[in-house]
Design an enzyme around this catalytic site. Structure first.
Site, PDB file in Angstrom:
ATOM      1  N   ARG A  65       0.826  -1.355  -0.124  1.00 31.19           N
ATOM      2  CA  ARG A  65      -0.050   0.023  -0.089  1.00 31.19           C
ATOM      3  C   ARG A  65       0.644   1.152   0.196  1.00 31.19           C
ATOM      4  NH1 ARG A  65      -3.720  -3.537   3.607  1.00 31.19           N
ATOM      5  NH2 ARG A  65      -4.807  -4.430   2.117  1.00 31.19           N
ATOM      6  N   HIS A  69       0.113   4.551  -2.232  1.00 33.00           N
ATOM      7  CA  HIS A  69      -0.034   5.880  -1.582  1.00 33.00           C
ATOM      8  C   HIS A  69       0.846   6.541  -2.262  1.00 33.00           C
ATOM      9  CE1 HIS A  69      -2.952   5.084   1.891  1.00 33.00           C
ATOM     10  NE2 HIS A  69      -3.093   4.177   1.178  1.00 33.00           N
ATOM     11  N   GLY A  75       2.957  11.404  -8.059  1.00 35.43           N
ATOM     12  CA  GLY A  75       3.481  10.190  -9.085  1.00 35.43           C
ATOM     13  C   GLY A  75       4.398   9.497  -7.996  1.00 35.43           C
ATOM     14  N   ASP A  77       7.288   8.863  -6.684  1.00 33.87           N
ATOM     15  CA  ASP A  77       8.536   9.715  -6.541  1.00 33.87           C
ATOM     16  C   ASP A  77       8.997   9.761  -5.303  1.00 33.87           C
ATOM     17  OD1 ASP A  77       6.661  11.224  -5.316  1.00 33.87           O
ATOM     18  OD2 ASP A  77       7.296  13.104  -6.014  1.00 33.87           O
ATOM     19  N   ASN A  97      -2.317   8.178   5.663  1.00 34.42           N
ATOM     20  CA  ASN A  97      -1.111   7.735   5.675  1.00 34.42           C
ATOM     21  C   ASN A  97      -0.823   7.431   7.073  1.00 34.42           C
ATOM     22  OD1 ASN A  97      -0.541   7.564   2.914  1.00 34.42           O
ATOM     23  ND2 ASN A  97       0.190   9.689   2.930  1.00 34.42           N
ATOM     24  N   PRO A 165      -7.489   7.872  -3.356  1.00 35.41           N
ATOM     25  CA  PRO A 165      -8.679   7.297  -3.310  1.00 35.41           C
ATOM     26  C   PRO A 165      -9.041   6.919  -1.983  1.00 35.41           C
ATOM     27  CG  PRO A 165      -7.612   6.164  -4.986  1.00 35.41           C
ATOM     28  CD  PRO A 165      -6.495   7.215  -4.032  1.00 35.41           C
ATOM     29  N   HIS A 195      -6.735  -5.556  -1.772  1.00 35.78           N
ATOM     30  CA  HIS A 195      -7.206  -5.665  -0.557  1.00 35.78           C
ATOM     31  C   HIS A 195      -7.503  -7.108   0.203  1.00 35.78           C
ATOM     32  CE1 HIS A 195      -9.184  -1.453  -0.426  1.00 35.78           C
ATOM     33  NE2 HIS A 195      -8.037  -1.348  -0.370  1.00 35.78           N
ATOM     34  N   SER A 248      -9.196 -14.498   4.675  1.00 37.57           N
ATOM     35  CA  SER A 248      -7.835 -15.037   4.712  1.00 37.57           C
ATOM     36  C   SER A 248      -6.801 -13.791   4.615  1.00 37.57           C
ATOM     37  CB  SER A 248      -7.657 -15.969   3.728  1.00 37.57           C
ATOM     38  OG  SER A 248      -7.770 -15.360   2.174  1.00 37.57           O
TER      39      SER A 248
END
Length: 327
Positions: A65, A69, A75, A77, A97, A165, A195, A248
């Site tokens: 993730r 993120h 972008g 970076d 975050n 998102p 996910h 799971s």
């Protein structure tokens, strides 16, 4: 005549936008980018990553993730790695975050790489490699990582809040978010499948349970039994209780799609995948174990697509000495 000129102008403007998007998404990346300057890079990264994942496999989901993120804000970076300063709140400080983990893994990998290839490999590329290796080490899919990204020097918390998102998005908002960075509706369906591993917290689902439309109601799309289960686990205002994303959470599989199809997707954004013909069709194609290999292949393709978002290459950006600080 006037209408014809107007339509021609609109068409030319659209072409310009598409050209700019194509140039900024992936140009200059190459899986063999460090072949001469750091030929042992792949081994160094995988070895250092494995030392963490072997002890703590639960780090694989947040490392995956972290790459996501990073790429959706400015972008791919490495801006998600930068620390806040006295004059700036960095992306790390943004609410989406604050539950990210694994920064110590990135720092350790960067340190190992610097010992062998000082000043050569960007933190942005390390994030991309670690994400792939972490997933592969828990028996998930693998993919070739294109390399050659350079590190950004700007990281702003408000941008992360506005551009990532959200788990509260509907399908229209999700499609617009992915389209804004050059990703397709299929990429949305595939990357949502990430996910399948990891956990979340009650903060991401509480509005669906207690105040879905601002009237103290619940989300009618939730399976009633699952709704009752979540209400037992999460109380109003609870932001810390841990929830599984599917049945799971330690295994990279297609159970996420079964979960969503059964109206047991944890987030509103998970449930929203049933509200679009293309994303719903993709989900239903993967409701049997026969679909797992095609999902693994698709996931690799979509990760490569995501890894091309807004990259800095050539003389743009820098190669950070430490990932949490600009040079």
């Amino acid at each position: 005549m006037a209408l014809s000129k107007f339509l021609s102008l609109i068409f030319l403007q659209l072409l310009c936008v598409l050209c700019v998007l194509k140039l900024s998404n992936g140009q200059g990346l190459d899986v063999n980018f460090y072949e001469k300057t750091c030929p042992s890079l792949g081994y160094i990264v995988k070895d250092a990553t494995a030392k963490f994942i072997s002890r703590t496999p639960s780090l694989a989901p947040p490392l995956l993730r972290m790459h996501f993120h990073d790429c959706f804000v400015r972008g791919c970076d490495g801006s998600v790695l930068l620390n806040s300063t006295s004059s700036n709140q960095a992306e790390k400080a943004a609410i989406p975050n604050q539950f990210l983990r694994g920064f110590q893994v990135i720092d350790a990998v960067k340190s190992a790489v610097e010992k062998k290839c000082p000043g050569v490999v960007s933190c942005a590329d390390i994030v991309a490699l670690v994400a792939r290796d972490a997933v592969t080490l828990i028996k998930g899919p693998s993919w070739q990582v294109e390399l050659g990204r350079r590190d950004g020097t700007v990281s702003i918390a408000s941008e992360a809040l506005n551009k990532l998102p959200s788990p509260f998005m509907n399908i229209t908002q999700l499609k617009a978010s992915f389209q804004s960075v050059g990703l397709s509706v299929k990429d949305l369906a595939v990357l949502s499948g990430g996910h399948t591993i990891g956990i979340s917290h009650c903060i991401g689902v509480n509005p669906r349970l207690f105040n879905f439309t601002g009237k103290g109601d619940t989300d009618p799309s939730l399976d009633p039994k699952y709704l009752a289960q979540l209400k037992r686990q999460c109380k109003p205002g609870d932001v810390t209780t841990i929830l599984q994303m599917d049945r799971s959470p330690k295994k990279f599989d297609i159970d996420y799609y079964t979960t969503v199809n059964n109206r047991r997707g944890l987030f509103q954004s998970d449930a929203a995948l049933l509200d679009d013909t293309e994303t719903k069709t993709y989900i239903q194609q993967h409701l049997s174990h026969a679909g797992s290999m095609s999902f693994f292949d698709d996931f690799g393709v979509s990760m490569v697509n995501m890894g091309r978002i807004g990259v800095l290459t050539g003389k743009n950006g820098e190669i950070r000495k430490q990932c949490a600080f600009v040079n």
